[in-house]
Design an enzyme around this catalytic site. Structure first.
Site, PDB file in Angstrom:
ATOM      1  N   ARG A   1       0.096   8.026  10.713  1.00 14.92           N
ATOM      2  CA  ARG A   1      -1.163   7.300  10.965  1.00 14.92           C
ATOM      3  C   ARG A   1      -1.277   6.899  12.429  1.00 14.92           C
ATOM      4  O   ARG A   1      -2.361   6.950  13.021  1.00 14.92           O
ATOM      5  CB  ARG A   1      -1.239   6.054  10.069  1.00 14.92           C
ATOM      6  CG  ARG A   1      -1.615   6.413   8.632  1.00 14.92           C
ATOM      7  CD  ARG A   1      -1.248   5.336   7.637  1.00 14.92           C
ATOM      8  NE  ARG A   1      -1.879   4.073   7.884  1.00 14.92           N
ATOM      9  CZ  ARG A   1      -1.423   2.914   7.398  1.00 14.92           C
ATOM     10  NH1 ARG A   1      -0.337   2.875   6.656  1.00 14.92           N
ATOM     11  NH2 ARG A   1      -2.074   1.806   7.648  1.00 14.92           N
TER      12      ARG A   1
ATOM     13  N   ARG B   1       0.841  -1.192   0.000  1.00 16.69           N
ATOM     14  CA  ARG B   1       0.000   0.000   0.000  1.00 16.69           C
ATOM     15  C   ARG B   1       0.878   1.244   0.000  1.00 16.69           C
ATOM     16  O   ARG B   1       1.907   1.277   0.674  1.00 16.69           O
ATOM     17  CB  ARG B   1      -0.885   0.001   1.256  1.00 16.69           C
ATOM     18  CG  ARG B   1      -2.217  -0.650   1.042  1.00 16.69           C
ATOM     19  CD  ARG B   1      -2.961  -0.856   2.317  1.00 16.69           C
ATOM     20  NE  ARG B   1      -3.075   0.326   3.159  1.00 16.69           N
ATOM     21  CZ  ARG B   1      -3.789   0.357   4.299  1.00 16.69           C
ATOM     22  NH1 ARG B   1      -4.428  -0.723   4.704  1.00 16.69           N
ATOM     23  NH2 ARG B   1      -3.850   1.449   5.018  1.00 16.69           N
TER      24      ARG B   1
HETATM   25  P1  AMP Z   1      -6.843   1.665   6.921  1.00 20.70           P
HETATM   26  O1  AMP Z   1      -6.911   0.801   5.701  1.00 20.70           O
HETATM   27  O2  AMP Z   1      -7.893   1.319   7.933  1.00 20.70           O
HETATM   28  O3  AMP Z   1      -5.453   1.686   7.512  1.00 20.70           O
HETATM   29  O4  AMP Z   1      -7.180   3.151   6.440  1.00 20.70           O
HETATM   30  C1  AMP Z   1      -6.365   3.797   5.470  1.00 20.70           C
HETATM   31  C2  AMP Z   1      -6.639   5.291   5.450  1.00 20.70           C
HETATM   32  O5  AMP Z   1      -7.995   5.533   5.066  1.00 20.70           O
HETATM   33  C3  AMP Z   1      -6.484   6.018   6.780  1.00 20.70           C
HETATM   34  O6  AMP Z   1      -5.129   6.342   7.055  1.00 20.70           O
HETATM   35  C4  AMP Z   1      -7.341   7.259   6.524  1.00 20.70           C
HETATM   36  O7  AMP Z   1      -6.693   8.177   5.680  1.00 20.70           O
HETATM   37  C5  AMP Z   1      -8.502   6.674   5.741  1.00 20.70           C
HETATM   38  N1  AMP Z   1      -9.589   6.234   6.651  1.00 20.70           N
HETATM   39  C6  AMP Z   1      -9.951   4.945   6.910  1.00 20.70           C
HETATM   40  N2  AMP Z   1     -10.988   4.897   7.762  1.00 20.70           N
HETATM   41  C7  AMP Z   1     -11.298   6.189   8.056  1.00 20.70           C
HETATM   42  C8  AMP Z   1     -12.264   6.817   8.890  1.00 20.70           C
HETATM   43  N3  AMP Z   1     -13.154   6.116   9.619  1.00 20.70           N
HETATM   44  N4  AMP Z   1     -12.288   8.168   8.945  1.00 20.70           N
HETATM   45  C9  AMP Z   1     -11.439   8.907   8.225  1.00 20.70           C
HETATM   46  N5  AMP Z   1     -10.495   8.385   7.436  1.00 20.70           N
HETATM   47  C10 AMP Z   1     -10.404   7.046   7.336  1.00 20.70           C
END
Ligand code: AMP
Length: 216
Positions: free
Chosen positions: A172, A161
């Site tokens: 993050r 990713r």
């Molecule tokens: P993840 O795959 O869960 O690590 O999410 C990847 C990215 O998506 C995060 O770093 C945020 O930029 C965005 N993202 C995911 N879920 C949310 C959420 N509930 N609210 C805001 N941004 C989100």
């Protein structure tokens, strides 16, 4: 059954969510995947979303909430319930979800919090590989595909990713501590929160997960 998975990036929410889905048939809504799909479609929303994801920042509450609320209205979420991975991530999102559920007279059953030290989360994220087609997640050491760099499920190529690089990972994690950890108290107060130590083999975590969910 209606479930939320909480935990830092790299805690293993996606892996456990997938296993829960296989075992129970519950609809699993992975916010990150929904957003990445929007990015792939390259429409107006996708372009906006991509600017946040690549920086490790949260996409605005209103946008993610409306995406999830739309998805929750689909039939699969109403049949067997749903599991949310990556939503809510802020107090505002949690409140909006509560409102939406109250309006539909439904309640959450469990909030599982996968607990993991930062350094383990980081090493998991660095070794993570993802299928460019079906989003199945692998790890170079802990959960490798049978054939190097090829997805076991659909045969497509694996990739890293774009936001799984050291600089964005630390952003993050900082965002997680600032914006998401207040939710632990929020759900503790509602007596829904259950902690699961996540620095263990995938199957052991899964066994405990099923026990907490009351699934046999
Ligand atoms: P993840 O795959 O869960 O690590 O999410 C990847 C990215 O998506 C995060 O770093 C945020 O930029 C965005 N993202 C995911 N879920 C949310 C959420 N509930 N609210 C805001 N941004 C989100």
């Amino acid at each position: 059954m209606r479930v939320i998975l909480l935990g830092a990036p790299g805690a293993g929410k996606g892996t456990q969510g997938k296993k829960i889905q296989e075992k129970t048939g519950i609809a699993v809504l992975v916010m990150g995947n929904i957003l990445r799909e929007a990015v792939r479609s390259n429409d107006k929303i996708g372009v906006e979303v991509s600017q946040y994801i690549t920086k490790g920042e949260l996409v605005p509450d209103q946008l993610v909430t409306s995406l999830i609320v739309t998805r929750l209205q689909q039939k699969d979420c109403q049949d067997k319930g749903f599991l949310l991975d990556g939503f809510p991530r802020t107090s505002e999102q949690a409140k909006s979800l509560d409102k939406e559920m109250a309006a539909r007279k439904i309640k959450l059953d469990h909030v599982l919090y996968y607990v993991i030290p930062d350094e383990i989360a980081i090493s998991r994220i660095i070794g993570r590989r993802i299928c460019s087609n079906c989003d199945t997640v692998y790890h170079l050491q802990n959960n490798p595909p049978a054939k190097e760099n090829i997805c076991d499920v659909c045969g497509s190529k694996l990739s890293q990713r774009e936001d799984d690089n050291p600089e964005v990972i630390s952003k993050r994690l900082a965002t997680y501590y600032a914006k998401t950890t207040p939710l632990l108290q929020y759900y503790e107060k509602q007596k829904l929160l259950r902690q699961i130590p996540a620095n263990r083999p995938i199957d052991l975590i899964f066994q405990e997960t099923l026990k907490v969910l009351g699934v046999r």
